[in-house]
Design an enzyme around this catalytic site. Structure first.
Site, PDB file in Angstrom:
ATOM      1  N   HIS A  62     -55.887  17.453   8.778  1.00  0.00           N
ATOM      2  CA  HIS A  62     -55.258  17.465   7.465  1.00  0.00           C
ATOM      3  C   HIS A  62     -53.728  17.389   7.573  1.00  0.00           C
ATOM      4  O   HIS A  62     -53.142  17.852   8.553  1.00  0.00           O
ATOM      5  CB  HIS A  62     -55.627  18.746   6.713  1.00  0.00           C
ATOM      6  CG  HIS A  62     -57.065  18.800   6.296  1.00  0.00           C
ATOM      7  ND1 HIS A  62     -57.948  19.717   6.799  1.00  0.00           N
ATOM      8  CD2 HIS A  62     -57.770  18.046   5.424  1.00  0.00           C
ATOM      9  CE1 HIS A  62     -59.131  19.543   6.253  1.00  0.00           C
ATOM     10  NE2 HIS A  62     -59.053  18.531   5.418  1.00  0.00           N
ATOM     11  N   GLU A 108     -68.613  21.032   4.533  1.00  0.00           N
ATOM     12  CA  GLU A 108     -68.309  20.816   5.941  1.00  0.00           C
ATOM     13  C   GLU A 108     -68.684  22.037   6.750  1.00  0.00           C
ATOM     14  O   GLU A 108     -68.767  23.156   6.222  1.00  0.00           O
ATOM     15  CB  GLU A 108     -66.847  20.437   6.151  1.00  0.00           C
ATOM     16  CG  GLU A 108     -65.845  21.545   6.100  1.00  0.00           C
ATOM     17  CD  GLU A 108     -64.414  21.042   6.339  1.00  0.00           C
ATOM     18  OE1 GLU A 108     -64.200  19.828   6.418  1.00  0.00           O
ATOM     19  OE2 GLU A 108     -63.531  21.893   6.449  1.00  0.00           O
ATOM     20  N   ASP A 153     -62.085  18.932  -5.051  1.00  0.00           N
ATOM     21  CA  ASP A 153     -62.009  18.964  -3.595  1.00  0.00           C
ATOM     22  C   ASP A 153     -61.662  20.354  -3.052  1.00  0.00           C
ATOM     23  O   ASP A 153     -60.866  21.085  -3.646  1.00  0.00           O
ATOM     24  CB  ASP A 153     -60.950  17.953  -3.140  1.00  0.00           C
ATOM     25  CG  ASP A 153     -61.082  17.563  -1.688  1.00  0.00           C
ATOM     26  OD1 ASP A 153     -62.216  17.553  -1.174  1.00  0.00           O
ATOM     27  OD2 ASP A 153     -60.057  17.237  -1.068  1.00  0.00           O
TER      28      ASP A 153
END
Length: 278
Positions: free
Chosen positions: A179, A136, A84
């Protein structure tokens, strides 16, 4: 069973309009908790390792990957391994040999054109080595900074153009979450999720899901969100349980009781969220 390719789990969820929970793991206790939750809920789950988590482990990907692979092999659950928020090219190139089936390549802080170029290169490498690649946008609508900053939203037309230009297999979008939220107060833009799902044609990924209330998560999946990333919720559960155990036994020096308490709390948190997303 052996590690399941993330592409297999994601495509199945995407085709049926279901959610695929993806949990960020840092320690072995994180991973054990998530695997136990997946088994209890009889649900497929993604085990995610961020670039920051790799740095925490001395920059060495292989030992952590080996532990996760061993956990998956010993479990009846369908478990995928995902790397990630990768910005480092060397780490990206290490993913296939370490057993990861997917990578989130993060060029979101670059200007749009540079993001497209870097991401397209990552996709070419990934596809040549059997990796599903998530990415993204980042600087959406000319705004610099974190794609998940308050008020930032992904533009559907720009997202569609980005997917076409890069060839990414999944797209993390900005729809109201952020986040590292420790309070579950985020309100998502569900009509925007539906438009993004219609225009991009790829699975959408919700980052910052720990700050999203249960009903908002359910509505997001109904609107078209597929992969649901969860990290901070586990850390909150772990830290709360460890603090309580140390308060109960302030002179304790054996880490096993408080780590066990933290692992149990994370398992409960993970299983609850998996069931919310069913």
């Amino acid at each position: 069973m052996p590690v399941t390719p993330c592409a297999e789990l994601l495509s199945a969820a995407f085709a049926t309009g279901r959610a695929l929970p993806a949990f960020n793991v840092i320690t072995l206790e994180h991973a054990q908790a998530v695997v136990a939750a997946a088994e209890a809920a009889h649900a497929p789950v993604v085990l995610q390792v961020s670039q920051n988590a790799v740095a925490h482990h001395g920059g060495r990907l292989a030992p952590l990957a080996a532990a996760l692979t061993a956990l998956a092999a010993a479990s009846p659950a369908s478990l995928a391994l995902h790397l990630d928020h990768v910005t480092d090219g060397e780490l990206l190139r290490a993913a296939p040999a370490a057993g990861f089936g997917s990578v989130m390549f993060d060029a979101s802080r670059l200007p749009y054109d540079e993001n497209v170029k870097a991401t397209a290169e990552a996709v070419r490498f990934g596809h040549a080595h059997g990796l599903l690649v998530e990415s993204e946008l980042g600087r959406i609508g000319g705004k610099a900074g974190d794609a998940h900053a308050p008020g930032v939203r992904t533009d559907p037309a720009e997202a569609a153009a980005y997917v076409a230009a890069t060839g990414v297999d999944a797209l993390a979008v900005a729809v109201g979450s952020a986040h590292a939220m420790v309070r579950r107060t985020a309100a998502l833009d569900h009509p925007l999720i539906a438009r993004l799902a219609a225009t991009t044609g790829v699975p959408l990924v919700l980052h910052g899901s720990s700050g999203v209330p249960d009903e908002e998560l359910r509505r997001a999946v109904t609107a078209g969100m597929t992969k649901i990333n969860i990290g901070t919720a586990l850390n909150v559960a772990l830290t709360r349980a460890v603090r309580a155990e140390l308060d109960r036994a302030p002179r304790a020096v054996d880490p096993r009781p408080y780590l066990a308490a933290g692992r149990s709390a994370m398992r409960e948190a993970a299983e609850r969220l998996i069931r919310v997303l069913r």
